[in-house]
Design an enzyme around this catalytic site. Structure first.
Site, PDB file in Angstrom:
ATOM      1  N   HIS A 144       8.255   9.154  69.280  1.00 24.38           N
ATOM      2  CA  HIS A 144       7.571   7.936  68.826  1.00 24.38           C
ATOM      3  C   HIS A 144       7.585   7.867  67.295  1.00 24.38           C
ATOM      4  O   HIS A 144       7.288   8.843  66.632  1.00 24.38           O
ATOM      5  CB  HIS A 144       6.122   7.927  69.310  1.00 24.38           C
ATOM      6  CG  HIS A 144       5.987   7.630  70.771  1.00 24.38           C
ATOM      7  ND1 HIS A 144       4.791   7.313  71.361  1.00 24.38           N
ATOM      8  CD2 HIS A 144       6.906   7.575  71.763  1.00 24.38           C
ATOM      9  CE1 HIS A 144       4.982   7.087  72.652  1.00 24.38           C
ATOM     10  NE2 HIS A 144       6.250   7.259  72.917  1.00 24.38           N
TER      11      HIS A 144
ATOM     12  N   TYR B  95      -4.302   2.879  69.969  1.00 31.96           N
ATOM     13  CA  TYR B  95      -5.660   3.301  69.641  1.00 31.96           C
ATOM     14  C   TYR B  95      -6.480   2.028  69.481  1.00 31.96           C
ATOM     15  O   TYR B  95      -6.188   1.220  68.592  1.00 31.96           O
ATOM     16  CB  TYR B  95      -5.684   4.092  68.329  1.00 31.96           C
ATOM     17  CG  TYR B  95      -5.169   5.506  68.455  1.00 31.96           C
ATOM     18  CD1 TYR B  95      -3.802   5.775  68.504  1.00 31.96           C
ATOM     19  CD2 TYR B  95      -6.047   6.585  68.505  1.00 31.96           C
ATOM     20  CE1 TYR B  95      -3.343   7.081  68.605  1.00 31.96           C
ATOM     21  CE2 TYR B  95      -5.599   7.892  68.601  1.00 31.96           C
ATOM     22  CZ  TYR B  95      -4.246   8.135  68.656  1.00 31.96           C
ATOM     23  OH  TYR B  95      -3.796   9.420  68.765  1.00 31.96           O
TER      24      TYR B  95
ATOM     25  N   PRO C  51     -10.119  15.318  69.901  1.00 31.80           N
ATOM     26  CA  PRO C  51      -8.702  15.041  70.183  1.00 31.80           C
ATOM     27  C   PRO C  51      -8.124  13.792  69.508  1.00 31.80           C
ATOM     28  O   PRO C  51      -6.923  13.574  69.553  1.00 31.80           O
ATOM     29  CB  PRO C  51      -8.664  14.886  71.709  1.00 31.80           C
ATOM     30  CG  PRO C  51     -10.070  14.594  72.116  1.00 31.80           C
ATOM     31  CD  PRO C  51     -10.958  15.221  71.099  1.00 31.80           C
TER      32      PRO C  51
ATOM     33  N   LYS D 187      -4.411  17.011  67.133  1.00 32.69           N
ATOM     34  CA  LYS D 187      -4.057  18.179  66.305  1.00 32.69           C
ATOM     35  C   LYS D 187      -4.207  19.542  67.009  1.00 32.69           C
ATOM     36  O   LYS D 187      -3.653  20.535  66.552  1.00 32.69           O
ATOM     37  CB  LYS D 187      -4.944  18.204  65.047  1.00 32.69           C
ATOM     38  CG  LYS D 187      -4.636  17.088  64.079  1.00 32.69           C
ATOM     39  CD  LYS D 187      -3.407  17.412  63.256  1.00 32.69           C
ATOM     40  CE  LYS D 187      -2.870  16.215  62.531  1.00 32.69           C
ATOM     41  NZ  LYS D 187      -1.672  15.626  63.090  1.00 32.69           N
TER      42      LYS D 187
ATOM     43  N   TYR E 229      -1.175  12.171  60.528  1.00 31.44           N
ATOM     44  CA  TYR E 229      -0.916  12.159  61.967  1.00 31.44           C
ATOM     45  C   TYR E 229       0.358  12.966  62.291  1.00 31.44           C
ATOM     46  O   TYR E 229       0.386  13.753  63.244  1.00 31.44           O
ATOM     47  CB  TYR E 229      -0.791  10.713  62.475  1.00 31.44           C
ATOM     48  CG  TYR E 229      -0.955  10.586  63.966  1.00 31.44           C
ATOM     49  CD1 TYR E 229      -2.156  10.139  64.519  1.00 31.44           C
ATOM     50  CD2 TYR E 229       0.064  10.940  64.843  1.00 31.44           C
ATOM     51  CE1 TYR E 229      -2.332  10.044  65.892  1.00 31.44           C
ATOM     52  CE2 TYR E 229      -0.096  10.851  66.216  1.00 31.44           C
ATOM     53  CZ  TYR E 229      -1.290  10.402  66.729  1.00 31.44           C
ATOM     54  OH  TYR E 229      -1.457  10.318  68.094  1.00 31.44           O
TER      55      TYR E 229
HETATM   56  C1  FAD Z   1      -8.750  15.795  76.681  1.00 27.99           C
HETATM   57  C2  FAD Z   1      -8.013  16.551  75.609  1.00 27.99           C
HETATM   58  C3  FAD Z   1      -6.974  15.936  74.919  1.00 27.99           C
HETATM   59  C4  FAD Z   1      -6.305  16.604  73.916  1.00 27.99           C
HETATM   60  N1  FAD Z   1      -5.293  15.973  73.238  1.00 27.99           N
HETATM   61  C5  FAD Z   1      -4.590  16.646  72.305  1.00 27.99           C
HETATM   62  C6  FAD Z   1      -3.425  16.079  71.682  1.00 27.99           C
HETATM   63  O1  FAD Z   1      -3.035  14.948  71.961  1.00 27.99           O
HETATM   64  N2  FAD Z   1      -2.722  16.823  70.796  1.00 27.99           N
HETATM   65  C7  FAD Z   1      -3.118  18.095  70.487  1.00 27.99           C
HETATM   66  O2  FAD Z   1      -2.437  18.726  69.669  1.00 27.99           O
HETATM   67  N3  FAD Z   1      -4.200  18.671  71.065  1.00 27.99           N
HETATM   68  C8  FAD Z   1      -4.949  17.994  71.969  1.00 27.99           C
HETATM   69  N4  FAD Z   1      -6.018  18.606  72.615  1.00 27.99           N
HETATM   70  C9  FAD Z   1      -6.395  19.963  72.253  1.00 27.99           C
HETATM   71  C10 FAD Z   1      -5.525  21.022  72.915  1.00 27.99           C
HETATM   72  O3  FAD Z   1      -5.455  20.847  74.310  1.00 27.99           O
HETATM   73  C11 FAD Z   1      -6.050  22.414  72.555  1.00 27.99           C
HETATM   74  O4  FAD Z   1      -6.247  22.465  71.177  1.00 27.99           O
HETATM   75  C12 FAD Z   1      -5.084  23.504  73.017  1.00 27.99           C
HETATM   76  O5  FAD Z   1      -5.212  23.706  74.402  1.00 27.99           O
HETATM   77  C13 FAD Z   1      -5.350  24.824  72.275  1.00 27.99           C
HETATM   78  O6  FAD Z   1      -4.517  25.830  72.806  1.00 27.99           O
HETATM   79  P1  FAD Z   1      -5.026  27.335  72.894  1.00 27.99           P
HETATM   80  O7  FAD Z   1      -3.886  28.115  73.402  1.00 27.99           O
HETATM   81  O8  FAD Z   1      -5.664  27.713  71.621  1.00 27.99           O
HETATM   82  O9  FAD Z   1      -6.225  27.287  73.945  1.00 27.99           O
HETATM   83  P2  FAD Z   1      -6.211  26.952  75.506  1.00 27.99           P
HETATM   84  O10 FAD Z   1      -5.121  26.002  75.821  1.00 27.99           O
HETATM   85  O11 FAD Z   1      -7.612  26.561  75.837  1.00 27.99           O
HETATM   86  O12 FAD Z   1      -5.847  28.325  76.189  1.00 27.99           O
HETATM   87  C14 FAD Z   1      -6.796  29.369  76.317  1.00 27.99           C
HETATM   88  C15 FAD Z   1      -6.460  30.166  77.551  1.00 27.99           C
HETATM   89  O13 FAD Z   1      -7.313  31.296  77.616  1.00 27.99           O
HETATM   90  C16 FAD Z   1      -7.732  31.466  78.959  1.00 27.99           C
HETATM   91  N5  FAD Z   1      -8.972  32.244  78.919  1.00 27.99           N
HETATM   92  C17 FAD Z   1     -10.217  31.831  78.576  1.00 27.99           C
HETATM   93  N6  FAD Z   1     -11.101  32.836  78.657  1.00 27.99           N
HETATM   94  C18 FAD Z   1     -10.405  33.916  79.068  1.00 27.99           C
HETATM   95  C19 FAD Z   1     -10.775  35.261  79.359  1.00 27.99           C
HETATM   96  N7  FAD Z   1     -12.044  35.698  79.228  1.00 27.99           N
HETATM   97  N8  FAD Z   1      -9.823  36.127  79.766  1.00 27.99           N
HETATM   98  C20 FAD Z   1      -8.512  35.714  79.911  1.00 27.99           C
HETATM   99  N9  FAD Z   1      -8.121  34.446  79.638  1.00 27.99           N
HETATM  100  C21 FAD Z   1      -9.056  33.563  79.236  1.00 27.99           C
HETATM  101  C22 FAD Z   1      -7.894  30.048  79.467  1.00 27.99           C
HETATM  102  O14 FAD Z   1      -7.856  29.972  80.890  1.00 27.99           O
HETATM  103  C23 FAD Z   1      -6.681  29.374  78.825  1.00 27.99           C
HETATM  104  O15 FAD Z   1      -5.542  29.433  79.640  1.00 27.99           O
HETATM  105  C24 FAD Z   1      -6.686  17.936  73.616  1.00 27.99           C
HETATM  106  C25 FAD Z   1      -7.713  18.578  74.323  1.00 27.99           C
HETATM  107  C26 FAD Z   1      -8.369  17.888  75.322  1.00 27.99           C
HETATM  108  C27 FAD Z   1      -9.457  18.612  76.081  1.00 27.99           C
END
Ligand code: FAD
Length: 400
Positions: free
Chosen positions: A81, A208, A297, A301, A389
């Site tokens: 996009h 948006y 969200p 980011k 963005y």
């Molecule tokens: C509705 C929504 C929309 C979003 N839209 C965007 C977007 O458009 N663009 C963007 O960049 N970001 C977006 N985000 C944010 C994005 O999804 C998160 O920032 C991203 O998932 C972060 O990745 P992570 O690997 O840090 O954490 P997570 O993806 O949360 O991964 C953490 C992992 O750790 C595991 N875990 C937790 N506790 C334990 C434990 N005790 N032992 C073992 N494993 C464990 C969990 O099950 C999970 O699999 C959005 C979030 C939401 C909720």
């Protein structure tokens, strides 16, 4: 001491808690540099591969996935996009990323990134332990250990370094936080009701929409699947939102007659929070991604920050395991936080700009509309939105 079934504690140079984008990408980057790791994941493989969340990749994230050999499916299926649309007061304005910031974004579901990384780690012989719940990290100033539960057993993993990539659950963070840390936090007085629906997107770019009834976002995942969001009160539950009400409200707020209701494949309400933990490390425990910081969200980011953190962390770990030098590891938090705070500011700014403040008065509402007009008519203001963005700081060069 907790032992595994053979009576000994497992060992690995890098123990990683969490198989989200952060944990999986870190394990992949380390493998490419010849460093072993073990990933512990609370959920099943099926669960993490289906968990619908983010969908917008900055160019820096796209470059990282491509440079490390996990971008093939994204190249085929991702939607590039070059801008977004802002709608308010019956007007539509386009923010042209290519023209204003020279870059684009790619729409590709987070669960697809996760699937690609899991497939690659497993085909490279990686050790991902699903349904393994980390319960505590000990001895973080020496040789850390992760205590975890799997299949009813209490086990232990001995590591030289632990990466807490466990998202907002914060088991890793709670093992290191004390009074010397600062946790900056803001709760927003609303959340996002999100649906994934089998209906072709009614738009070729994200919309948006600021509306007096609240914010709405029209995003997409494929030419057949749409991702749609509505601002709702922070304590709202899905019980108040039967499908008809969701579609009616989306049509009103998005002002989009082409949007057709379709089967809702997934739905849920996410509260909106801003959180930063400073510093993101202590001793041999390092936090990355949502475990260290959360953004609302609106600015898209979260996943991008998670990928950026682990790229920086991997660089420090490679130096450490090759030469014993800790210079890059010791400055990990500092190097991440500059970008984290830029993203926190942008995400809070976008959130404030586009949502209806439940406590706001009519004066506040008029100010917001005036600011939206400014952002969509001033080249300087539109450029601010565009360059943040797409990712203001292109980030470090991918490691691999
Ligand atoms: C509705 C929504 C929309 C979003 N839209 C965007 C977007 O458009 N663009 C963007 O960049 N970001 C977006 N985000 C944010 C994005 O999804 C998160 O920032 C991203 O998932 C972060 O990745 P992570 O690997 O840090 O954490 P997570 O993806 O949360 O991964 C953490 C992992 O750790 C595991 N875990 C937790 N506790 C334990 C434990 N005790 N032992 C073992 N494993 C464990 C969990 O099950 C999970 O699999 C959005 C979030 C939401 C909720």
């Amino acid at each position: 001491m907790a032992r595994n079934s053979s009576g000994t504690a497992d060992q690995t140079p890098v123990g990683i808690i969490g198989a989200g984008p952060a944990g999986l990408m870190l394990s992949h980057l380390l493998h490419l540099q010849g460093i072993d790791s073990i990933v512990l994941e609370l959920r099943s493989r099926e669960y993490v591969e289906k968990r619908v969340r983010a969908g917008v990749l900055e160019q820096g994230s796209v470059d990282l996935l491509n440079a490390t050999g996990v971008g093939d499916r994204m190249k085929r299926q991702g939607l590039v996009h070059e801008g977004i649309k802002l709608r308010f007061s019956g007007e539509e304005h386009r923010i042209d990323f290519r023209k204003l910031a020279g870059r684009s974004i790619t729409v590709y579901g987070q669960q697809e990134v996760v699937k690609d990384l899991i497939a690659r780690r497993l085909s490279d012989g990686g050790d991902i332990r699903f349904e393994a719940q980390a319960v505590a990290v000990g001895d973080i100033s020496g040789q850390p250990t992760i205590r975890y539960r799997q299949a009813g057993d209490h086990r232990e993993l001995r590591c030289r370094v632990v990466a807490g990539c466990d998202g907002s659950h914060r088991v890793a963070a709670s093992s290191m936080l004390d009074d010397s840390f600062q946790v900056y936090e803001r709760q927003w007085p609303f959340g996002w009701l999100g649906i994934l629906a089998r209906t072709p997107p009614a738009t070729d770019e994200l919309i948006y929409a600021h509306h007096e009834r609240g914010f709405a976002l029209h995003s997409m995942r494929t030419p057949e699947i749409s991702r749609l969001y509505l601002q709702v009160p922070a304590d709202e539950t899905m019980d108040h939102w039967p499908a008809d009400r969701i579609w009616d409200e989306l049509r009103i707020r998005l002002n989009e007659p082409k949007l057709k209701p379709g089967e809702i494949l997934e739905q849920g309400i996410t509260p909106m929070r801003s959180v930063v933990t400073e510093p993101m490390q202590r001793g041999n425990l390092f936090l990355a991604g949502d475990a260290a910081h959360i953004v609302p969200p609106t600015g898209a980011k979260g996943m991008n920050l998670a990928l950026n953190d682990v790229n920086i962390l991997a660089e420090g770990l490679v130096e450490y395991f090759r030469s014993g030098a800790r210079d890059k590891l010791d400055t990990y938090s500092e190097r991440c936080l500059r970008r984290v705070w830029r993203a926190e500011h942008f995400s809070a700014w976008m959130t404030g700009l586009l949502h209806r403040d439940p406590a706001g008065d009519p004066f506040e509402y008029k100010l917001r509309l005036s600011y939206l007009r400014y952002v969509t008519t001033s080249t300087a203001a539109a450029t601010t939105l565009a360059e943040n963005y797409v990712g203001f700081d292109p980030g470090p060069t991918p490691l691999a």
